[in-house]
Design a protein around this motif. Structure first.
Motif: not given
Length: 396
Positions: A190-193, A234-245, A380-385
Protein backbone atom coordinates in the motif's frame (compact mmCIF):
# COMPACT_ATOMS: atom_id res chain seq x y z
CA UNK A 1 -14.33 -1.95 11.11
CA UNK A 2 -14.73 1.86 10.98
CA UNK A 3 -16.16 4.11 8.28
CA UNK A 4 -12.75 4.57 6.66
CA UNK A 5 -12.39 0.79 6.32
CA UNK A 6 -15.91 0.53 4.86
CA UNK A 7 -15.02 3.21 2.33
CA UNK A 8 -11.93 1.36 1.21
CA UNK A 9 -13.71 -2.01 1.06
CA UNK A 10 -17.03 -0.94 -0.48
CA UNK A 11 -16.40 2.17 -2.59
CA UNK A 12 -15.68 0.36 -5.85
CA UNK A 13 -18.58 -2.05 -5.51
CA UNK A 14 -21.00 0.75 -4.69
CA UNK A 15 -19.91 2.90 -7.64
CA UNK A 16 -20.23 -0.07 -10.00
CA UNK A 17 -23.71 -0.92 -8.73
CA UNK A 18 -24.89 2.71 -8.87
CA UNK A 19 -23.53 3.06 -12.40
CA UNK A 20 -25.73 0.16 -13.47
CA UNK A 21 -28.74 1.61 -11.68
CA UNK A 22 -28.27 5.23 -12.79
CA UNK A 23 -26.56 4.74 -16.13
CA UNK A 24 -24.08 7.58 -15.47
CA UNK A 25 -20.59 7.10 -14.03
CA UNK A 26 -20.18 10.67 -12.84
CA UNK A 27 -23.59 10.73 -11.16
CA UNK A 28 -22.91 7.36 -9.56
CA UNK A 29 -19.62 8.52 -8.05
CA UNK A 30 -21.17 11.74 -6.71
CA UNK A 31 -24.08 9.79 -5.21
CA UNK A 32 -21.77 7.33 -3.45
CA UNK A 33 -19.66 10.16 -2.05
CA UNK A 34 -22.85 11.88 -0.80
CA UNK A 35 -23.96 8.63 0.84
CA UNK A 36 -20.67 8.28 2.70
CA UNK A 37 -21.02 11.88 3.89
CA UNK A 38 -24.47 10.99 5.28
CA UNK A 39 -23.03 7.87 6.90
CA UNK A 40 -20.41 10.00 8.63
CA UNK A 41 -23.22 12.00 10.27
CA UNK A 42 -25.65 9.18 11.04
CA UNK A 43 -23.69 6.02 11.81
CA UNK A 44 -23.07 5.52 15.49
CA UNK A 45 -22.52 1.81 14.89
CA UNK A 46 -22.03 0.04 11.58
CA UNK A 47 -25.25 -1.31 10.00
CA UNK A 48 -25.40 -5.06 9.27
CA UNK A 49 -24.79 -4.46 5.55
CA UNK A 50 -22.76 -1.24 5.16
CA UNK A 51 -22.38 -1.57 1.40
CA UNK A 52 -26.11 -2.13 0.92
CA UNK A 53 -26.87 0.91 3.08
CA UNK A 54 -24.54 3.07 1.00
CA UNK A 55 -26.05 1.87 -2.30
CA UNK A 56 -29.62 2.47 -1.12
CA UNK A 57 -28.82 5.91 0.30
CA UNK A 58 -26.83 6.90 -2.78
CA UNK A 59 -29.62 5.82 -5.11
CA UNK A 60 -32.26 7.71 -3.11
CA UNK A 61 -30.19 10.88 -2.98
CA UNK A 62 -29.51 10.67 -6.72
CA UNK A 63 -33.24 10.35 -7.40
CA UNK A 64 -34.03 13.30 -5.10
CA UNK A 65 -31.37 15.42 -6.74
CA UNK A 66 -32.63 14.62 -10.21
CA UNK A 67 -36.20 15.43 -9.26
CA UNK A 68 -35.10 18.86 -8.07
CA UNK A 69 -33.03 19.65 -11.14
CA UNK A 70 -34.78 17.91 -14.05
CA UNK A 71 -37.60 19.05 -16.30
CA UNK A 72 -41.01 17.36 -16.05
CA UNK A 73 -40.36 15.23 -19.14
CA UNK A 74 -36.95 14.13 -17.87
CA UNK A 75 -38.45 13.28 -14.47
CA UNK A 76 -41.02 11.05 -16.14
CA UNK A 77 -38.43 9.14 -18.17
CA UNK A 78 -36.08 8.61 -15.24
CA UNK A 79 -38.92 7.62 -12.94
CA UNK A 80 -39.62 4.75 -15.29
CA UNK A 81 -35.95 3.74 -15.26
CA UNK A 82 -35.23 4.18 -11.56
CA UNK A 83 -38.38 2.58 -10.20
CA UNK A 84 -38.42 -0.66 -12.14
CA UNK A 85 -39.17 -3.72 -9.97
CA UNK A 86 -36.13 -5.24 -8.29
CA UNK A 87 -36.86 -8.56 -10.00
CA UNK A 88 -36.44 -7.12 -13.52
CA UNK A 89 -34.29 -9.39 -15.73
CA UNK A 90 -30.57 -8.74 -15.82
CA UNK A 91 -28.98 -7.45 -19.01
CA UNK A 92 -27.99 -10.38 -21.21
CA UNK A 93 -24.31 -10.53 -22.04
CA UNK A 94 -20.98 -12.15 -21.18
CA UNK A 95 -20.15 -9.85 -18.22
CA UNK A 96 -22.49 -10.10 -15.22
CA UNK A 97 -20.25 -8.79 -12.45
CA UNK A 98 -20.93 -5.06 -12.00
CA UNK A 99 -17.34 -4.19 -11.19
CA UNK A 100 -15.90 -6.22 -14.04
CA UNK A 101 -18.47 -4.62 -16.34
CA UNK A 102 -17.41 -1.16 -15.21
CA UNK A 103 -13.75 -2.01 -15.82
CA UNK A 104 -14.58 -2.92 -19.41
CA UNK A 105 -16.67 0.23 -19.78
CA UNK A 106 -13.80 2.43 -18.60
CA UNK A 107 -11.47 0.68 -21.07
CA UNK A 108 -13.45 2.01 -24.04
CA UNK A 109 -11.17 2.74 -27.05
CA UNK A 110 -12.32 6.38 -27.09
CA UNK A 111 -10.27 6.96 -23.93
CA UNK A 112 -6.49 7.14 -23.92
CA UNK A 113 -4.76 4.14 -22.29
CA UNK A 114 -3.44 6.18 -19.37
CA UNK A 115 -6.83 7.79 -18.77
CA UNK A 116 -8.61 4.43 -18.84
CA UNK A 117 -6.40 2.95 -16.17
CA UNK A 118 -6.36 6.03 -13.91
CA UNK A 119 -10.15 6.38 -14.04
CA UNK A 120 -10.74 2.70 -13.34
CA UNK A 121 -8.34 2.64 -10.40
CA UNK A 122 -10.22 5.62 -8.96
CA UNK A 123 -13.71 4.20 -9.54
CA UNK A 124 -13.15 0.50 -8.96
CA UNK A 125 -10.32 0.40 -6.50
CA UNK A 126 -11.38 3.47 -4.61
CA UNK A 127 -7.76 4.59 -4.83
CA UNK A 128 -7.03 8.22 -4.10
CA UNK A 129 -5.05 10.35 -6.52
CA UNK A 130 -1.74 10.05 -4.55
CA UNK A 131 -2.02 6.24 -4.61
CA UNK A 132 -2.63 6.18 -8.37
CA UNK A 133 0.23 8.63 -8.92
CA UNK A 134 2.53 6.28 -7.03
CA UNK A 135 1.46 3.35 -9.22
CA UNK A 136 2.22 5.39 -12.36
CA UNK A 137 5.32 7.15 -10.95
CA UNK A 138 3.97 10.50 -12.16
CA UNK A 139 2.93 13.73 -10.38
CA UNK A 140 -0.46 13.82 -8.66
CA UNK A 141 -1.59 16.74 -10.84
CA UNK A 142 -1.08 14.59 -13.93
CA UNK A 143 -3.37 11.88 -12.56
CA UNK A 144 -6.04 14.41 -11.56
CA UNK A 145 -6.04 15.83 -15.07
CA UNK A 146 -6.31 12.37 -16.63
CA UNK A 147 -9.32 11.48 -14.50
CA UNK A 148 -11.09 14.76 -15.22
CA UNK A 149 -10.46 14.40 -18.97
CA UNK A 150 -11.67 10.79 -18.95
CA UNK A 151 -14.95 11.70 -17.26
CA UNK A 152 -15.47 14.58 -19.68
CA UNK A 153 -14.79 12.28 -22.64
CA UNK A 154 -17.32 9.74 -21.38
CA UNK A 155 -19.92 12.48 -21.01
CA UNK A 156 -19.20 14.31 -24.28
CA UNK A 157 -18.91 11.14 -26.38
CA UNK A 158 -21.96 9.59 -24.67
CA UNK A 159 -20.00 6.40 -24.02
CA UNK A 160 -22.60 3.92 -22.74
CA UNK A 161 -22.38 1.76 -19.66
CA UNK A 162 -23.04 -1.58 -21.25
CA UNK A 163 -21.81 -5.12 -21.55
CA UNK A 164 -19.15 -5.49 -24.27
CA UNK A 165 -19.99 -7.88 -27.07
CA UNK A 166 -17.99 -11.07 -27.46
CA UNK A 167 -16.07 -9.61 -30.41
CA UNK A 168 -15.07 -6.54 -28.39
CA UNK A 169 -13.64 -8.36 -25.39
CA UNK A 170 -10.12 -9.14 -26.72
CA UNK A 171 -9.47 -5.50 -27.71
CA UNK A 172 -10.56 -4.31 -24.26
CA UNK A 173 -8.41 -6.89 -22.46
CA UNK A 174 -4.94 -5.23 -22.07
CA UNK A 175 -6.11 -2.23 -19.99
CA UNK A 176 -8.35 -4.52 -17.91
CA UNK A 177 -5.37 -6.73 -17.04
CA UNK A 178 -3.32 -3.64 -16.20
CA UNK A 179 -6.00 -2.32 -13.84
CA UNK A 180 -6.36 -5.61 -11.97
CA UNK A 181 -2.58 -5.89 -11.67
CA UNK A 182 -2.26 -2.35 -10.26
CA UNK A 183 -5.16 -2.80 -7.84
CA UNK A 184 -3.54 -5.97 -6.52
CA UNK A 185 -0.16 -4.24 -6.20
CA UNK A 186 -1.69 -1.45 -4.13
CA UNK A 187 -3.15 -4.12 -1.85
CA UNK A 188 0.17 -5.98 -1.65
CA UNK A 189 2.29 -2.88 -0.95
CA UNK A 190 0.00 0.00 0.00
CA UNK A 191 1.06 3.58 -0.69
CA UNK A 192 0.25 4.64 2.87
CA UNK A 193 -0.78 3.07 6.17
CA UNK A 194 -0.19 -0.62 6.90
CA UNK A 195 1.83 -2.50 4.31
CA UNK A 196 -1.02 -4.80 3.26
CA UNK A 197 -4.54 -3.88 2.12
CA UNK A 198 -6.29 -7.21 1.94
CA UNK A 199 -9.51 -5.60 0.69
CA UNK A 200 -7.81 -4.54 -2.54
CA UNK A 201 -5.69 -7.65 -3.11
CA UNK A 202 -8.67 -9.91 -2.37
CA UNK A 203 -10.92 -7.96 -4.73
CA UNK A 204 -8.31 -8.08 -7.50
CA UNK A 205 -8.08 -11.88 -7.12
CA UNK A 206 -11.88 -12.19 -7.20
CA UNK A 207 -12.16 -10.09 -10.36
CA UNK A 208 -9.27 -11.99 -11.98
CA UNK A 209 -11.14 -15.23 -11.31
CA UNK A 210 -14.28 -13.75 -12.88
CA UNK A 211 -12.26 -12.65 -15.89
CA UNK A 212 -10.74 -16.14 -16.23
CA UNK A 213 -14.22 -17.65 -16.17
CA UNK A 214 -15.24 -15.18 -18.88
CA UNK A 215 -12.17 -15.71 -21.09
CA UNK A 216 -10.75 -19.16 -20.23
CA UNK A 217 -8.84 -19.45 -23.51
CA UNK A 218 -6.80 -16.25 -23.07
CA UNK A 219 -3.35 -17.26 -21.76
CA UNK A 220 -2.56 -13.80 -20.39
CA UNK A 221 -5.77 -13.86 -18.32
CA UNK A 222 -4.71 -17.19 -16.83
CA UNK A 223 -1.20 -15.83 -16.38
CA UNK A 224 -2.44 -12.83 -14.44
CA UNK A 225 -4.63 -14.99 -12.21
CA UNK A 226 -1.69 -17.34 -11.55
CA UNK A 227 0.57 -14.39 -10.75
CA UNK A 228 -1.92 -12.94 -8.25
CA UNK A 229 -2.56 -16.30 -6.59
CA UNK A 230 1.13 -17.14 -6.20
CA UNK A 231 1.85 -13.69 -4.79
CA UNK A 232 -1.17 -13.72 -2.49
CA UNK A 233 -0.10 -17.16 -1.22
CA UNK A 234 2.91 -15.54 0.50
CA UNK A 235 0.94 -12.76 2.20
CA UNK A 236 0.84 -14.30 5.71
CA UNK A 237 4.64 -14.56 5.76
CA UNK A 238 5.29 -11.10 4.37
CA UNK A 239 4.90 -9.30 7.69
CA UNK A 240 6.25 -10.25 11.10
CA UNK A 241 4.50 -10.30 14.49
CA UNK A 242 4.73 -6.51 14.83
CA UNK A 243 3.75 -5.79 11.24
CA UNK A 244 7.32 -5.38 10.05
CA UNK A 245 8.27 -6.25 6.46
CA UNK A 246 9.83 -9.68 5.93
CA UNK A 247 11.81 -10.24 2.73
CA UNK A 248 11.33 -13.32 0.55
CA UNK A 249 14.63 -14.83 1.69
CA UNK A 250 13.63 -14.49 5.34
CA UNK A 251 10.01 -15.63 5.08
CA UNK A 252 8.73 -18.70 6.92
CA UNK A 253 7.59 -20.85 4.02
CA UNK A 254 5.37 -22.94 6.27
CA UNK A 255 3.09 -19.91 6.45
CA UNK A 256 2.54 -19.87 2.70
CA UNK A 257 -0.88 -20.93 1.42
CA UNK A 258 -0.39 -24.35 -0.18
CA UNK A 259 -3.79 -24.41 -1.90
CA UNK A 260 -3.18 -21.11 -3.69
CA UNK A 261 0.32 -22.24 -4.68
CA UNK A 262 -0.99 -25.51 -6.12
CA UNK A 263 -3.70 -23.65 -8.05
CA UNK A 264 -1.19 -21.11 -9.34
CA UNK A 265 1.24 -23.81 -10.46
CA UNK A 266 -1.53 -25.61 -12.36
CA UNK A 267 -2.45 -22.39 -14.15
CA UNK A 268 1.20 -21.84 -15.11
CA UNK A 269 1.32 -25.37 -16.55
CA UNK A 270 -1.83 -24.62 -18.57
CA UNK A 271 -0.16 -21.50 -19.93
CA UNK A 272 2.97 -23.44 -20.88
CA UNK A 273 0.88 -25.96 -22.82
CA UNK A 274 -0.62 -23.11 -24.86
CA UNK A 275 2.89 -21.89 -25.80
CA UNK A 276 1.81 -18.24 -26.28
CA UNK A 277 4.03 -16.52 -23.68
CA UNK A 278 3.25 -13.01 -22.52
CA UNK A 279 4.38 -10.71 -19.68
CA UNK A 280 1.88 -11.89 -17.07
CA UNK A 281 2.54 -15.55 -17.83
CA UNK A 282 6.30 -15.03 -17.48
CA UNK A 283 5.85 -13.18 -14.19
CA UNK A 284 3.64 -16.03 -13.01
CA UNK A 285 6.34 -18.52 -13.98
CA UNK A 286 8.90 -16.52 -11.99
CA UNK A 287 6.66 -16.68 -8.93
CA UNK A 288 6.11 -20.39 -9.53
CA UNK A 289 9.89 -20.89 -9.26
CA UNK A 290 9.97 -18.85 -6.03
CA UNK A 291 7.26 -21.09 -4.53
CA UNK A 292 8.64 -24.42 -5.76
CA UNK A 293 10.73 -26.25 -3.20
CA UNK A 294 12.60 -25.08 -0.09
CA UNK A 295 14.72 -22.48 -1.92
CA UNK A 296 14.57 -20.34 -5.05
CA UNK A 297 16.30 -21.59 -8.20
CA UNK A 298 17.87 -18.23 -9.07
CA UNK A 299 19.44 -19.26 -12.43
CA UNK A 300 15.98 -20.27 -13.62
CA UNK A 301 14.52 -16.99 -12.34
CA UNK A 302 17.22 -15.05 -14.22
CA UNK A 303 16.47 -16.95 -17.43
CA UNK A 304 12.79 -16.07 -17.08
CA UNK A 305 13.63 -12.41 -16.48
CA UNK A 306 15.65 -12.47 -19.69
CA UNK A 307 12.45 -13.51 -21.46
CA UNK A 308 10.43 -10.86 -19.64
CA UNK A 309 12.87 -8.10 -20.64
CA UNK A 310 12.42 -9.17 -24.26
CA UNK A 311 8.62 -8.85 -23.90
CA UNK A 312 8.55 -5.80 -21.64
CA UNK A 313 11.81 -3.80 -21.80
CA UNK A 314 10.99 -1.35 -19.00
CA UNK A 315 13.36 0.02 -16.33
CA UNK A 316 11.36 -1.66 -13.54
CA UNK A 317 11.66 -5.07 -15.20
CA UNK A 318 15.38 -4.41 -15.65
CA UNK A 319 15.65 -3.56 -11.95
CA UNK A 320 13.90 -6.78 -10.94
CA UNK A 321 16.16 -8.73 -13.27
CA UNK A 322 19.17 -7.12 -11.56
CA UNK A 323 18.07 -8.62 -8.25
CA UNK A 324 18.18 -12.09 -9.81
CA UNK A 325 21.46 -11.24 -11.54
CA UNK A 326 23.02 -10.44 -8.16
CA UNK A 327 22.03 -13.86 -6.82
CA UNK A 328 23.57 -15.65 -9.81
CA UNK A 329 26.59 -13.56 -10.79
CA UNK A 330 27.17 -11.41 -7.70
CA UNK A 331 26.37 -7.85 -6.58
CA UNK A 332 29.03 -6.16 -8.73
CA UNK A 333 27.43 -7.42 -11.96
CA UNK A 334 23.99 -6.30 -10.78
CA UNK A 335 25.21 -2.88 -9.62
CA UNK A 336 26.59 -2.09 -13.07
CA UNK A 337 23.07 -2.58 -14.44
CA UNK A 338 21.32 -0.67 -11.66
CA UNK A 339 23.62 2.35 -12.01
CA UNK A 340 22.38 2.85 -15.58
CA UNK A 341 18.67 2.86 -14.63
CA UNK A 342 16.62 6.01 -14.15
CA UNK A 343 13.21 5.63 -12.46
CA UNK A 344 12.35 8.99 -10.85
CA UNK A 345 10.46 8.71 -7.58
CA UNK A 346 10.69 4.91 -7.37
CA UNK A 347 12.07 4.08 -3.93
CA UNK A 348 13.01 0.49 -4.84
CA UNK A 349 15.73 1.71 -7.21
CA UNK A 350 17.89 3.33 -4.48
CA UNK A 351 16.83 0.55 -2.08
CA UNK A 352 18.22 -2.10 -4.45
CA UNK A 353 21.31 -0.03 -5.07
CA UNK A 354 21.82 0.33 -1.30
CA UNK A 355 21.62 -3.42 -0.77
CA UNK A 356 24.14 -4.10 -3.55
CA UNK A 357 26.54 -1.45 -2.23
CA UNK A 358 26.28 -2.92 1.28
CA UNK A 359 27.09 -6.38 -0.03
CA UNK A 360 30.16 -4.93 -1.73
CA UNK A 361 31.31 -3.30 1.52
CA UNK A 362 30.76 0.25 0.25
CA UNK A 363 29.06 1.29 3.48
CA UNK A 364 29.03 5.07 3.15
CA UNK A 365 27.47 4.92 -0.32
CA UNK A 366 24.97 2.33 0.89
CA UNK A 367 23.97 4.58 3.80
CA UNK A 368 23.28 7.48 1.42
CA UNK A 369 21.26 5.24 -0.89
CA UNK A 370 19.15 3.97 2.02
CA UNK A 371 18.49 7.59 3.03
CA UNK A 372 17.29 8.34 -0.50
CA UNK A 373 15.07 5.25 -0.60
CA UNK A 374 13.52 5.98 2.82
CA UNK A 375 12.74 9.55 1.77
CA UNK A 376 10.89 8.28 -1.31
CA UNK A 377 8.99 5.45 0.40
CA UNK A 378 5.39 6.45 1.07
CA UNK A 379 4.53 3.46 3.25
CA UNK A 380 5.77 3.70 6.82
CA UNK A 381 6.39 -0.07 7.03
CA UNK A 382 8.73 0.02 4.05
CA UNK A 383 10.39 3.18 5.38
CA UNK A 384 11.01 1.53 8.75
CA UNK A 385 12.46 -1.51 7.00
CA UNK A 386 14.87 0.62 4.97
CA UNK A 387 15.98 2.64 7.99
CA UNK A 388 16.49 -0.58 9.91
CA UNK A 389 18.74 -1.90 7.16
CA UNK A 390 20.65 1.36 7.21
CA UNK A 391 21.14 1.16 10.98
CA UNK A 392 22.57 -2.34 10.67
CA UNK A 393 25.18 -1.43 8.07
CA UNK A 394 27.91 -1.19 10.71
CA UNK A 395 27.13 -4.75 11.80
CA UNK A 396 27.96 -6.00 8.33
Amino acid sequence: MDLSSVYRAEYGRCVATLTRLLGDIGLAEEAVQDAFAVALEKWEVLPPNPGGWIVTTARNRAVDRFRREATREERHVHALLLHQPDDRPEEVGPVRDDQLRLIFTCSHPALSPSARTALTLRLLGGLEVPEIARAYLVPEATISQRIVRAKKKIRDAAIPYRVPGEAELPDRLPPVLTVLYLIFNEGYAASTGPLLRTDLSGEAVRLARALADLMPDEPEVLGLLALLLLTEARRAARVGPSGELVTLAEQDRTLWNGELIAEGHELVRRCLRRDRPGPYQIQAAINAVHTDGPATDWPQVLALYDQLVAHTPTPIVALNRAVALAEVHGPAAALSVVEDLDIPGYHLLPATRADLLARLGRTDEARAAYDEAAALAGNHTERAFLLGRRARLGER
